[in-house]
Design an enzyme around this catalytic site. Structure first.
Site, mmCIF file in Angstrom:
data_model
loop_
_atom_site.group_PDB
_atom_site.id
_atom_site.type_symbol
_atom_site.label_atom_id
_atom_site.label_comp_id
_atom_site.label_asym_id
_atom_site.label_seq_id
_atom_site.Cartn_x
_atom_site.Cartn_y
_atom_site.Cartn_z
ATOM 1 N N GLU A 1 -1.559 0.207 8.409
ATOM 2 C CA GLU A 1 -2.779 -0.668 8.890
ATOM 3 C C GLU A 1 -2.001 -1.399 10.129
ATOM 4 O OE1 GLU A 1 -4.179 -3.558 5.865
ATOM 5 O OE2 GLU A 1 -2.368 -3.581 5.013
ATOM 6 N N HIS B 1 3.829 -7.404 1.663
ATOM 7 C CA HIS B 1 3.259 -8.243 2.675
ATOM 8 C C HIS B 1 2.161 -9.050 1.842
ATOM 9 C CE1 HIS B 1 0.347 -4.873 2.773
ATOM 10 N NE2 HIS B 1 -0.601 -5.688 2.626
ATOM 11 N N HIS C 1 0.785 -1.180 -0.142
ATOM 12 C CA HIS C 1 0.051 -0.073 0.068
ATOM 13 C C HIS C 1 0.899 1.302 -0.001
ATOM 14 C CE1 HIS C 1 -2.973 -2.993 0.829
ATOM 15 N NE2 HIS C 1 -2.448 -3.072 1.992
ATOM 16 N N ARG D 1 -0.905 -5.217 -6.124
ATOM 17 C CA ARG D 1 -0.556 -6.562 -6.251
ATOM 18 C C ARG D 1 0.815 -6.783 -7.180
ATOM 19 N NH1 ARG D 1 -6.475 -7.406 -6.229
ATOM 20 N NH2 ARG D 1 -6.638 -7.478 -8.514
#
Length: 304
Positions: free
Chosen positions: A105, A163, A89, A183
């Site tokens: 996050e 991740h 992200h 992605r």
């Protein structure tokens, strides 16, 4: 939210009423997005959306928080029955450049099968060029650091951390209000509904990844505090007696993890969320059975 990697665990663990015959990967529990809204279930403003609360009742519900066009957090339950894609992200700076939204996050592991693991960061520092080479060679997964996890583990994921969630894990995800994911690799999967691989975003991801993010570790809980950050603060409570969730004038979100509890006239079971308004008089969380645990989520008054 139906996902290629999802399952049915949210029904089994948290009694979520899932649509039949679908792989449900995410339940957006606290959400103020153009495409999805939390709706008040119980209060004088029953039926109002979270965005209406944020835009029309800010002080009364949320107290003094920094200005933002929408409620700043998105909180989800994730059921990863298969591995998620390797992804990243963007930070605020890169999100602005690429036209996305920044996303930092935190994951709290609610359930994990034996041997389950998270893929986070790199085994050793790597250059962008070497990582691109590994992508072309099909060996990028060899570069990724893995961590075995069990229930009650947690990890912080700043923007830029490469991740993926491994298979057999159910998470509580607390994140910036963003739906931007780039992605890099999707395990050569084919989407059953389209018969095609899912879209990748390799060029954007390569700009976002922190290549010096080596062997990140799980959170070491400090007292009750899991994360103290400018975007959100998360505490894990073992609720063995009644306790005020926050002082008056401050809001909080309670996420029941295990057991059952009551606040005002609302009962919460595992997997249920309660937004406690800043102006609420009765702010005590009361355990209804032994072994009740929760996440308490707040937003600091000042941004970093």
């Amino acid at each position: 939210m139906e996902r290629i990697w999802g399952g049915r665990k949210l029904a089994a663990l948290f009694r979520k009423n899932l649509p039949p015959n679908k792989r449900i990967g995410e339940s957006w529990e606290i959400v103020d997005r153009p495409e999805a809204q939390s709706v008040v279930a119980n209060s004088p403003v029953k039926g109002a959306t979270l965005h209406e609360l944020w835009s029309q009742h800010r002080k009364e519900i949320f107290g003094d928080l920094p200005e933002a066009p929408r409620f700043p957090l998105l909180i989800k339950l994730l059921d990863a029955q298969e591995k998620l894609s390797l992804q990243v992200h963007p930070s605020e700076k890169i999100a602005t450049k690429l036209g996305g939204e920044p996303k930092t996050e935190c994951w709290y592991v609610a359930s994990a099968e034996p041997g389950a693991e998270l893929l986070v960061g790199f085994k050793k520092s790597i250059t962008r060029e070497k990582f691109e080479d590994s992508l072309r060679a099909g060996s990028a997964t060899d570069e990724v650091h893995t961590i075995k996890v069990k229930a009650e583990d947690a990890i912080f994921l700043p923007a830029g951390r490469f991740h993926a969630v491994g298979a057999g894990i159910v998470l509580v995800e607390i994140q910036q209000n963003s739906d931007t994911t780039y992605r890099v690799f999707d395990w050569n999967r084919v989407d059953r509904t389209t018969g095609k691989p899912r879209q990748l975003h390799v060029d954007q991801a390569l700009e976002c990844i922190d290549y010096d993010d080596v062997a990140p570790k799980l959170i070491e809980q400090s007292g009750e505090v899991l994360v103290q950050h400018g975007l959100f603060e998360i505490q894990k409570w073992n609720l063995d007696s009644p306790r005020e969730v926050t002082p008056r004038g401050q809001f909080a979100i309670a996420c029941c993890l295990t057991g059952s509890m009551r606040c005002a006239d609302v009962d919460l079971s595992a997997g249920e969320f309660f937004l406690v308004p800043a102006s609420l008089q009765d702010r005590q969380l009361k355990p209804r059975i032994n072994g009740t645990t929760l996440l308490r989520i707040t937003i600091p008054k000042t941004t970093p």
